[in-house]
Design a protein around this motif. Structure first.
Motif, PDB file in Angstrom:
ATOM      1  N   ASN A  74       0.826  -1.211   0.000  1.00 58.60           N
ATOM      2  CA  ASN A  74       0.000   0.000   0.000  1.00 58.60           C
ATOM      3  C   ASN A  74       0.857   1.256   0.000  1.00 58.60           C
ATOM      4  O   ASN A  74       0.551   2.243  -0.678  1.00 58.60           O
ATOM      5  CB  ASN A  74      -0.929   0.000   1.218  1.00 58.60           C
ATOM      6  N   LYS A  75       1.940   1.215   0.769  1.00 56.30           N
ATOM      7  CA  LYS A  75       2.840   2.374   0.791  1.00 56.30           C
ATOM      8  C   LYS A  75       3.488   2.595  -0.570  1.00 56.30           C
ATOM      9  O   LYS A  75       3.653   3.723  -1.022  1.00 56.30           O
ATOM     10  CB  LYS A  75       3.914   2.169   1.866  1.00 56.30           C
ATOM     11  N   ILE A  76       3.858   1.488  -1.209  1.00 55.80           N
ATOM     12  CA  ILE A  76       4.483   1.605  -2.533  1.00 55.80           C
ATOM     13  C   ILE A  76       3.499   2.203  -3.537  1.00 55.80           C
ATOM     14  O   ILE A  76       3.841   3.071  -4.343  1.00 55.80           O
ATOM     15  CB  ILE A  76       4.988   0.232  -3.004  1.00 55.80           C
ATOM     16  N   LEU A  77       2.231   1.717  -3.500  1.00 54.54           N
ATOM     17  CA  LEU A  77       1.215   2.248  -4.408  1.00 54.54           C
ATOM     18  C   LEU A  77       0.956   3.734  -4.142  1.00 54.54           C
ATOM     19  O   LEU A  77       0.801   4.530  -5.085  1.00 54.54           O
ATOM     20  CB  LEU A  77      -0.083   1.450  -4.251  1.00 54.54           C
TER      21      LEU A  77
ATOM     22  N   LEU B 253       3.407  10.109  -9.652  1.00 44.98           N
ATOM     23  CA  LEU B 253       2.695  10.393 -10.900  1.00 44.98           C
ATOM     24  C   LEU B 253       2.072  11.787 -10.869  1.00 44.98           C
ATOM     25  O   LEU B 253       2.095  12.522 -11.865  1.00 44.98           O
ATOM     26  CB  LEU B 253       1.620   9.330 -11.135  1.00 44.98           C
ATOM     27  N   LEU B 254       1.491  12.140  -9.714  1.00 39.96           N
ATOM     28  CA  LEU B 254       0.901  13.475  -9.585  1.00 39.96           C
ATOM     29  C   LEU B 254       1.954  14.562  -9.747  1.00 39.96           C
ATOM     30  O   LEU B 254       1.727  15.579 -10.416  1.00 39.96           O
ATOM     31  CB  LEU B 254       0.211  13.586  -8.227  1.00 39.96           C
TER      32      LEU B 254
ATOM     33  N   CYS C 229       4.715  14.302 -11.368  1.00 37.51           N
ATOM     34  CA  CYS C 229       5.168  14.310 -12.763  1.00 37.51           C
ATOM     35  C   CYS C 229       4.222  15.113 -13.653  1.00 37.51           C
ATOM     36  O   CYS C 229       4.636  15.622 -14.699  1.00 37.51           O
ATOM     37  CB  CYS C 229       5.277  12.878 -13.284  1.00 37.51           C
ATOM     38  N   VAL C 230       2.932  15.215 -13.251  1.00 37.44           N
ATOM     39  CA  VAL C 230       1.974  15.991 -14.038  1.00 37.44           C
ATOM     40  C   VAL C 230       1.971  17.452 -13.618  1.00 37.44           C
ATOM     41  O   VAL C 230       1.947  18.364 -14.453  1.00 37.44           O
ATOM     42  CB  VAL C 230       0.557  15.384 -13.885  1.00 37.44           C
ATOM     43  N   VAL C 231       2.010  17.694 -12.301  1.00 30.67           N
ATOM     44  CA  VAL C 231       1.867  19.055 -11.793  1.00 30.67           C
ATOM     45  C   VAL C 231       3.116  19.896 -12.045  1.00 30.67           C
ATOM     46  O   VAL C 231       3.027  21.045 -12.488  1.00 30.67           O
ATOM     47  CB  VAL C 231       1.545  19.019 -10.279  1.00 30.67           C
ATOM     48  N   ILE C 232       4.278  19.323 -11.789  1.00 33.75           N
ATOM     49  CA  ILE C 232       5.518  20.100 -11.903  1.00 33.75           C
ATOM     50  C   ILE C 232       5.757  20.618 -13.328  1.00 33.75           C
ATOM     51  O   ILE C 232       6.036  21.803 -13.511  1.00 33.75           O
ATOM     52  CB  ILE C 232       6.709  19.273 -11.390  1.00 33.75           C
ATOM     53  N   PRO C 233       5.651  19.766 -14.379  1.00 36.16           N
ATOM     54  CA  PRO C 233       5.843  20.306 -15.732  1.00 36.16           C
ATOM     55  C   PRO C 233       4.811  21.362 -16.095  1.00 36.16           C
ATOM     56  O   PRO C 233       5.144  22.364 -16.754  1.00 36.16           O
ATOM     57  CB  PRO C 233       5.711  19.063 -16.627  1.00 36.16           C
ATOM     58  N   SER C 234       3.538  21.171 -15.666  1.00 38.98           N
ATOM     59  CA  SER C 234       2.505  22.156 -15.975  1.00 38.98           C
ATOM     60  C   SER C 234       2.803  23.491 -15.301  1.00 38.98           C
ATOM     61  O   SER C 234       2.685  24.555 -15.921  1.00 38.98           O
ATOM     62  CB  SER C 234       1.140  21.625 -15.521  1.00 38.98           C
TER      63      SER C 234
END
Length: 224
Positions: free
Chosen positions: A139-142, A149-150, A152-157
């Protein structure tokens, strides 16, 4: 996993008796692998034939060298002989984690070593703890993967938005500087003088046109 590999490796070499090249000592098959729980009793055995002296127990180090096993009240060795076969026994009454390793019998004044037995001492507490924490670990890994993933989306935007705003500010600043450069070389007095001249010329031309029209009209009226 490596322990099982070692066991499989030694199984092929220990499955059948072999004859040592030094003084014709015949080695019997050894148990390749032994796994015991911490603080339990562990018994190792090595058997051979045609040996003048009994073998002494040694532990093989990771460097490839060997060291004699330190004997004590909890670690002791004994021997037996029957039908021409001799056997040496090493007993650990209270096995510790650092007792894990490869154990062999070595014959004094020879280069002969028995095939050996790999002893693994494990802690039941550690094993159960890993099993109990396996689901929580997943669960911690997930969760960590979701956060990554979040990001990776937020930082470039956010980076693109910041760059866009910065570019707009630079363009506005550049346009403002260009406008300042346009009016920088102009003299307000000259502008006013030029404007007055233009206005005066337009006014005079209007008056002249009116006067000219009046004269033409009077000429027309004076004719018979």
């Amino acid at each position: 996993m490596c322990c099982y590999c070692c066991a499989a490796f030694f199984f092929f070499f220990c499955a059948t008796p072999s004859v040592a090249s030094d003084k014709g000592i015949m080695l019997e098959p050894d148990r390749p692998f032994l796994r015991v729980k911490i603080f339990e009793r562990a018994e190792l055995e090595c058997c051979y034939k045609n040996a003048v002296n009994n073998g002494i127990w040694v532990k093989r180090l990771s460097s490839g060298q060997t060291e004699p096993v330190n004997l004590s009240e909890e670690v002791f060795q004994n021997y037996s002989k029957s039908n021409g076969k001799q056997c040496g026994f090493l007993t650990l009454t209270n096995a510790k984690l650092n007792d894990t390793g490869m154990y062999q019998c070595h014959f004094i004044n020879t280069t002969v070593y028995t095939h050996g037995t790999y002893l693994q001492v494990f802690s039941e507490y550690v094993v159960h703890t890993k099993q109990n924490l396996s689901e929580s670990t997943k669960n911690k890994i997930l969760t960590a993967e979701g956060v990554l993933l979040l990001l990776c989306v937020v930082i470039p935007s956010a980076s693109l938005l910041f760059k866009s705003k910065k570019q707009n500010r630079l363009e506005m600043k550049k346009m403002k500087q260009e406008e300042e450069n346009i009016y920088q070389g102009l003299n307000l007095e000259d502008c006013c003088t030029t404007y007055d001249q233009i206005e005066r010329s337009q006014t005079q031309s209007q008056y002249q046109d009116v006067c000219t029209a009046m004269e033409e009209r009077e000429e027309i009226l004076e004719k018979p």
